[in-house]
Design an enzyme around this catalytic site. Sequence first.
Site, PDB file in Angstrom:
ATOM      1  N   SER A  52     -10.041  -0.441   6.927  1.00  0.00           N
ATOM      2  CA  SER A  52      -9.446  -0.218   5.608  1.00  0.00           C
ATOM      3  C   SER A  52      -8.769  -1.428   4.977  1.00  0.00           C
ATOM      4  CB  SER A  52      -8.435   0.932   5.682  1.00  0.00           C
ATOM      5  OG  SER A  52      -9.099   2.168   5.629  1.00  0.00           O
ATOM      6  N   SER A  61      -9.740   2.046   2.741  1.00  0.00           N
ATOM      7  CA  SER A  61      -8.816   2.785   1.908  1.00  0.00           C
ATOM      8  C   SER A  61      -7.822   1.896   1.142  1.00  0.00           C
ATOM      9  CB  SER A  61      -8.045   3.784   2.764  1.00  0.00           C
ATOM     10  OG  SER A  61      -7.233   3.103   3.704  1.00  0.00           O
ATOM     11  N   LYS A 103       0.850  -1.199   0.000  1.00  0.00           N
ATOM     12  CA  LYS A 103       0.000   0.000   0.000  1.00  0.00           C
ATOM     13  C   LYS A 103       0.882   1.243   0.000  1.00  0.00           C
ATOM     14  CE  LYS A 103      -3.996   1.998   2.493  1.00  0.00           C
ATOM     15  NZ  LYS A 103      -4.881   1.852   3.669  1.00  0.00           N
TER      16      LYS A 103
END
Lengths: 499, 473
Positions: A182, A158, A83
């Site tokens: 997330s 996210s 990420k």
Amino acid sequence: MTHDGATTYPTATAIAEAVAGGTLSASAVLDAHLARTAASEGTIHAFNHTDDDAARQRANEIDARVSAGEDVGPLAGVPIVIKDNICTKGVPTTCSSRMLDGWIPPYDATVVRKLAAAGAVTVGKANMDEFAMGSSTENSAFGPTLNPRDTTRVPGGSSGGSAASVAAGFAPVALGSDTGGSIRQPAAFCGLVGVKPTYGLVSRLGLIAFGSSLDQIGPLTHTVADAALVLDVISGHDSGDSTSLPTPAPRVSAHLDDGVAGLRVGLVRELMGDGIAPEVLASVNQAAEALVAAGAIVEEVSLPTIDYSLSAYYIIAPAEASSNLSRYDGVRYGLRVDAPTTGEMMERTRTQGFGDEVKRRIMLGTYALSAGYYDAFYGTAQRVRAVIRGDFDAVYNNVDVLLTPTTPTTAFKLAEKVSDPMAMYMNDICTIASNLVGQPSMSVPFGLDSDGLPIGVQLMAPTLGETTMFAAAAVLEAAQPLGSQLGSPRTLVANEGGL
Amino acid sequence: MSDFDESEWETVIGLEVHAELATRTKLFSSAPNEFGGEPNTNIDPVTLGLPGALPVLNEQAVELAIRVGLALHCTVQRSIFARKNYFYPDQAKNYQISQFDLPINIDGWIELPDGKRIGIERAHLEEDTGKSTHIGGGGRIHEADYSLVDYNRCGVPLLEIVGRPDLRNGDDAKAYVSELRAILVAVGASDGKMEEGSMRVDCNVSVRRRGETEFGTRCEVKNINSLRSLGRAINYEAARHVALIEAGEKVEQQTRHWDESEGRTHKLRSKEEADDYRYFPEPDLVELDPSAEWIERVRSELPSLPAQRRHDLVDRTGATPAQAGLIVERGLDALCIAAVDLGADGSRVVTHAEHNLADPRAVDLTPENLAKLTEMETGGDLSATQAKQVIAEMVETGASPVDIAKAHGFEAMDTDALATTVDEVIAANPDEWQRYCDGDGKLTGFFVGQVMKATKGQADGKAVSALLNARKS
């Protein structure tokens, strides 16, 4: 592009075994994944950054070491996506924000070092909601990521880029970060396993902070075994993170076959009613039955204050974020928008560098911490947090794990909720509490809805209860209805064409 | 000295002292804690507040904070760190990690050399900021053409020692800072150099009419870089307050800047303009809860502190409190006590330490030599004048007083020879002698001086006085 549900991708467990055993080269594994990326990344937009040459070089290095008879580690040749809020030395790390566009960290996050030491091959940095604020990856400054299961839909967020990259077969493993859901919510939306470990189990050093007391890094994978494999690599004490737990990390992989005989499972009443889609509730009930069939005892339990978790979260996380994000001022790194004075330079930089959702949360948090409001907002939220923790402690006197929906609905359409922050925030209703209490939780795929979209169910466990949680997850995985997930554990050989 | 009527007005002073702790590395990172150096060389990701960097508390800083806390008679308690949020370029994260609700040290006191006790509210850990230089626009950030920041100092551990408003005049404030500095140096926590900024003093001043119990409105004065400035700033500020009140105006709560060259303070900001720091617990750190064993170990290792040393010196040598203050400050107390232990006369030892041993090298004198010197004086082998010359050379060369006296030919005059000289001087100055005998005391000095001159300083002044007195009757 709607996924037909039939394609399977190789698991990390299978790849590592084959690469370490010399039956498959890391380079061949990588090429198969890069080919899939080349074919559909243009549609999906899972990545903010890729470097195929660097990945190939790394895969070659793994192959050379395997040839030389070296043990390259438990993730030998496993392609992995990171990420874009996790620092990678020499590789741009942007948090999907204009503010950090082009910023190159001079260090690797602890998790990235551990993955490299375990033989993993990093293939790219995943798109995300800006600074991890969002539930759809639509808050990325670099454009949204689409859900590979249905490209008219969001992948969640996210960690949407992380989830999409695994669901699309760009890599069998991605790291995400989870502040209020997330990792778990995008895992549910994309038909993956997603784990939010106990707070402090995985080092946050090198994770760009959103809500420091809530953030945890965890894996997104096709299978429970892959998630366990990755978690065992990245967990453990780190003296560079003061909030890292000093206790030895549980070895989750060793407990996948523990089963659930006699395990007491709580169905949380407050998360089994209003606002949860009927098809999602049906999956949770079906999952409960599967656990019962495997010998578990399921009972209804109550977390009476869990309804307040959303309110507490939307004070605490923005409060911490407002402070964490104040370092982005144009003075030392990242975006600088010049102006006649230092003060105006900072102001213009932050005005242009941050997106609307980030600004909204900075303002929320600043307000919640300001003189005269601190006790009413931040103080109350922290007290609520303690009360919720008390509720969980009480429940865990009677049950070993909790079973809930991961999300109220399956993946929603792009742009459906982007202009309605409250509707977006409600998405986190099932996931937020475990961040507030710092306890582990994970989403496991369990069934599809009438649109063929994956449904995720959530398991929660007390602090450091990962082994029990994973054992239950393994049982659910084995019992899951056809098509809920894309990967399947199997043995790979080079000529099988299963890559 | 004040420019107002001190019988009517009382000044109330509370000091906040920031001391840089003498650690090897910074408070939350392994970047070196060193003064000087090229700008931006003692830095690392934590210092610069890079994304993803995390603070890790420096144990040595905690140990030094505990040492100071115990030396200030504080309670060392479980504490937490907090973020103090404000935007300024030399604060890399735009928040400072400090301690707010729960500081590590609370409720202590300092004893001044005159015996006054000044309360300490708290002594907490926090990180220092970097240094900004504003180019153009008169050196102020808002008007500058551009600004430069040096982050070398950013993250250096500070102990902020907050004193209670127990001080009542500039001299006591100076004594407090001196005493605090002596304690910091004694426990090895800081070098206490005000001129290098490793010890910085902010001063809260208010005034009230004598007899009032409520405090007046205070102003905080910053940029005080020496003890002299401290005294001047307090006197200036107190006089300013008195003048305002006497003119029927109100004192506004402000932060003010001391201008040493102009000898006055300037307003920086009023209370209303102060930042809202939005303090909240630092989520990247865990609570700091030093074990009782740790605290007791630190306590047992504390050196003897200035106040105790002064008490010991008074007890063992008969020094006055004022003498003890000076001698301890010079670090000569152990020497004096050791000399007395060897049989030296306490009063002579103390007198030497007070008047003849200002030279910093005096700490290297041996107690044996100092004791021998006083013995030679007591035995009449050296006059006071000679002794002064000998001790100066002892400091200079380290030689023994016996050797020095011998080299100069200093020997005790026998009493007969001295009496003869006295008689000769009387005979040579009949008019003065007559006036001396008529009771003009001022002439004692004249005759002693004449005898000294005749004996080239070898005579003992007291013996001469005694002979003169004997001759008079």
